[in-house]
Design an enzyme around this catalytic site. Sequence first.
Site, PDB file in Angstrom:
ATOM      1  N   ARG A 105      12.885  11.237   0.517  1.00  0.00           N
ATOM      2  CA  ARG A 105      12.667   9.956  -0.178  1.00  0.00           C
ATOM      3  C   ARG A 105      12.141  10.204  -1.592  1.00  0.00           C
ATOM      4  NH1 ARG A 105       8.131   5.604   2.043  1.00  0.00           N
ATOM      5  NH2 ARG A 105       8.150   4.170   0.242  1.00  0.00           N
ATOM      6  N   ASN A 158      -2.165  10.283   2.196  1.00  0.00           N
ATOM      7  CA  ASN A 158      -1.132   9.927   3.191  1.00  0.00           C
ATOM      8  C   ASN A 158       0.287  10.059   2.683  1.00  0.00           C
ATOM      9  OD1 ASN A 158      -1.347   7.712   1.511  1.00  0.00           O
ATOM     10  ND2 ASN A 158      -1.097   6.222   3.155  1.00  0.00           N
ATOM     11  N   THR A 184      -7.315  16.490  -1.737  1.00  0.00           N
ATOM     12  CA  THR A 184      -7.595  17.811  -1.153  1.00  0.00           C
ATOM     13  C   THR A 184      -6.625  18.056  -0.002  1.00  0.00           C
ATOM     14  OG1 THR A 184      -9.893  17.754  -1.814  1.00  0.00           O
ATOM     15  CG2 THR A 184      -9.325  19.213   0.024  1.00  0.00           C
ATOM     16  N   ASP A 219     -14.831  12.584 -11.875  1.00  0.00           N
ATOM     17  CA  ASP A 219     -15.223  11.718 -13.003  1.00  0.00           C
ATOM     18  C   ASP A 219     -14.818  12.346 -14.338  1.00  0.00           C
ATOM     19  OD1 ASP A 219     -18.352  10.232 -11.779  1.00  0.00           O
ATOM     20  OD2 ASP A 219     -16.222   9.879 -11.349  1.00  0.00           O
ATOM     21  N   GLY A 234      -5.308   5.084  -3.547  1.00  0.00           N
ATOM     22  CA  GLY A 234      -6.279   5.625  -2.591  1.00  0.00           C
ATOM     23  C   GLY A 234      -7.234   4.549  -2.155  1.00  0.00           C
ATOM     24  N   GLY A 238     -11.112   4.074  -6.136  1.00  0.00           N
ATOM     25  CA  GLY A 238     -10.398   3.438  -7.242  1.00  0.00           C
ATOM     26  C   GLY A 238     -11.215   2.363  -7.925  1.00  0.00           C
ATOM     27  N   GLU A 253      -3.652   1.300  -6.714  1.00  0.00           N
ATOM     28  CA  GLU A 253      -3.304   0.679  -5.417  1.00  0.00           C
ATOM     29  C   GLU A 253      -4.334   1.170  -4.421  1.00  0.00           C
ATOM     30  OE1 GLU A 253      -0.578   1.904  -2.503  1.00  0.00           O
ATOM     31  OE2 GLU A 253      -2.015   0.488  -1.684  1.00  0.00           O
ATOM     32  N   ARG A 286      -1.340   3.874   6.693  1.00  0.00           N
ATOM     33  CA  ARG A 286      -0.492   3.459   5.572  1.00  0.00           C
ATOM     34  C   ARG A 286      -1.106   2.221   4.928  1.00  0.00           C
ATOM     35  NH1 ARG A 286       3.587   1.126   8.002  1.00  0.00           N
ATOM     36  NH2 ARG A 286       4.829   0.867   6.109  1.00  0.00           N
ATOM     37  N   CYS A 287      -1.094   2.161   3.619  1.00  0.00           N
ATOM     38  CA  CYS A 287      -1.655   0.978   2.931  1.00  0.00           C
ATOM     39  C   CYS A 287      -0.988  -0.285   3.460  1.00  0.00           C
ATOM     40  CB  CYS A 287      -1.400   1.060   1.428  1.00  0.00           C
ATOM     41  SG  CYS A 287      -1.874   2.585   0.714  1.00  0.00           S
TER      42      CYS A 287
HETATM   43  O1  G3P Z   1      -0.097   3.999   2.076  1.00  0.00           O
HETATM   44  C1  G3P Z   1       0.701   3.984   0.988  1.00  0.00           C
HETATM   45  C2  G3P Z   1       1.534   2.752   0.954  1.00  0.00           C
HETATM   46  O2  G3P Z   1       2.183   2.766  -0.261  1.00  0.00           O
HETATM   47  C3  G3P Z   1       2.480   2.648   2.137  1.00  0.00           C
HETATM   48  O3  G3P Z   1       3.768   3.004   1.766  1.00  0.00           O
HETATM   49  O4  G3P Z   1       6.144   3.351   2.176  1.00  0.00           O
HETATM   50  O5  G3P Z   1       4.545   3.495   4.105  1.00  0.00           O
HETATM   51  O6  G3P Z   1       5.037   1.291   3.076  1.00  0.00           O
HETATM   52  P1  G3P Z   1       4.936   2.781   2.846  1.00  0.00           P
END
Ligand code: G3P
Length: 478
Positions: A105, A158, A184, A219, A234, A238, A253, A286-287
């Site tokens: 991807r 992630n 990290t 920083d 993250g 942020g 984000e 995942r966000c």
């Molecule tokens: O956690 C990151 C966020 O961008 C999720 O991406 O592609 O899993 O919807 P995705």
Amino acid sequence: DKDVFKYYADGEWRVSASGKSVTITNPSTRQPQYKVQACTQEEVNKALESAKAAQKLWAKVPLWKRAEALHKAAAILKQHKDPIAKCLVKEIAKPAKDAVSEVVRSGDLISYCAEEGVRILSEGKLLVSDSFPGNDRNKLCLASKIPLGVVLCIPPFNYPVNLAVSKIAPALIAGNSVVLKPPTQGAVAGLHMVHCFHEAGFPKGLISCITGKGSEIGDFLTMHPGVNCISFTGGDTGIAISKKAGMVPLQMELGGKDACIVLEDADLDLVAANVIKGGFSYSGQRCTAVKVILVMESVADALVERVNAKVSKLKVGAPEDDCDITAVVSESSAKFIEGLVMDAKEKGATFCQEYKREGNLIWPLLLDHVRPDMRIAWEEPFGPVLPVIRINSIEEGIHHCNASNFALQGCVFTRDINKAIMISDAMETGTVQINSAPARGPDHFPFQGLRDSGIGSQGITNSINMMTKVKSTVINLP
Ligand code: G3P
């Protein structure tokens, strides 16, 4: 010592003068897996100086050549998808199949970005003056997009490859230089990805990858006067960055609490499949994961039954075996998730499965009859634990979404397109998915978080534009 991965600056792989390293712990084994350099602030200074010099030359490289270099990097990245995916498996316990698809991807994103950049950066604007009252047609304004300079890219653990290139590629096609500070855990995957750009022949100094302790150089990087733009994905670090950064454009984000609203006419098998995919892929880390289900009371039992049937089929175990549920990224994350679960238990949530944790491995858990006084109704576990809140009206569902500090994505399941559009308009998130789980992809779609979910807009086109500024040249005629 030889098994510490070098950092990348000035087109070379280097050992830090600090003589120190940062250890990367394998989340599954909880044993040390890799080591990377703990770079010094002096090394950061040097990388930024090189980035500044290299950017001036890179901005003069013809756009088609910049695109050509990106296409090359994309191809090399895809050729190396297996060794890079292996790093993801070991560093962040990403299931092997998901790890390979993250790399592929990423190659596709780089190429799409190169094409999109050639298109949108070749267009500028010619404005004439007499459209504004009091002016004659004696001023011609030539406006075009030019690069910002040095872009500091900070991706999350992630998606240490995909969310790195989603910052790097737009920056480079727009004529910027890049300093990458990888997470990290995911740093070695990031270094391998950078080597693909190195092999593609990008100019020395244009790209650097600085590894090290956040306390040491975090920083220092985000507040550095040599940085002209910060793109960060993250957690709440942020928010701290946004308070400390200088006068530079920020693209942030910061996570989400994506809600899934289920109406009475929803296709419950479709919902259940999307709740499993959306709530438990990559163990919920995942966000855009589904992080709270808001289901109309009248169909709640039927939905919970379907979801539980699918939860019981999820494979729990090693990422090497492509298990669905693997160890969460760290012991501190596992403990945080456990805290939310215990709070829900004390307050009387219904446990659809026994709560079970072995080290960083947490078995998938659906919590029913969750109420707003429970922390899990509002906080982001970033783990395989999903709360169900039963609602008695659409307004109640929308209210819950809009009362959240987060506003990334959300989704609604209904067969009534009028209700779906009304709910989408009412939800204050950046994106609303109709009849599917939230997701950032495909990567050319706009992607933005509002409120505590972030600043600015991502998605390839938005990211390219965000990493440019408009330069105007006005020709004054007699
Ligand atoms: O956690 C990151 C966020 O961008 C999720 O991406 O592609 O899993 O919807 P995705």
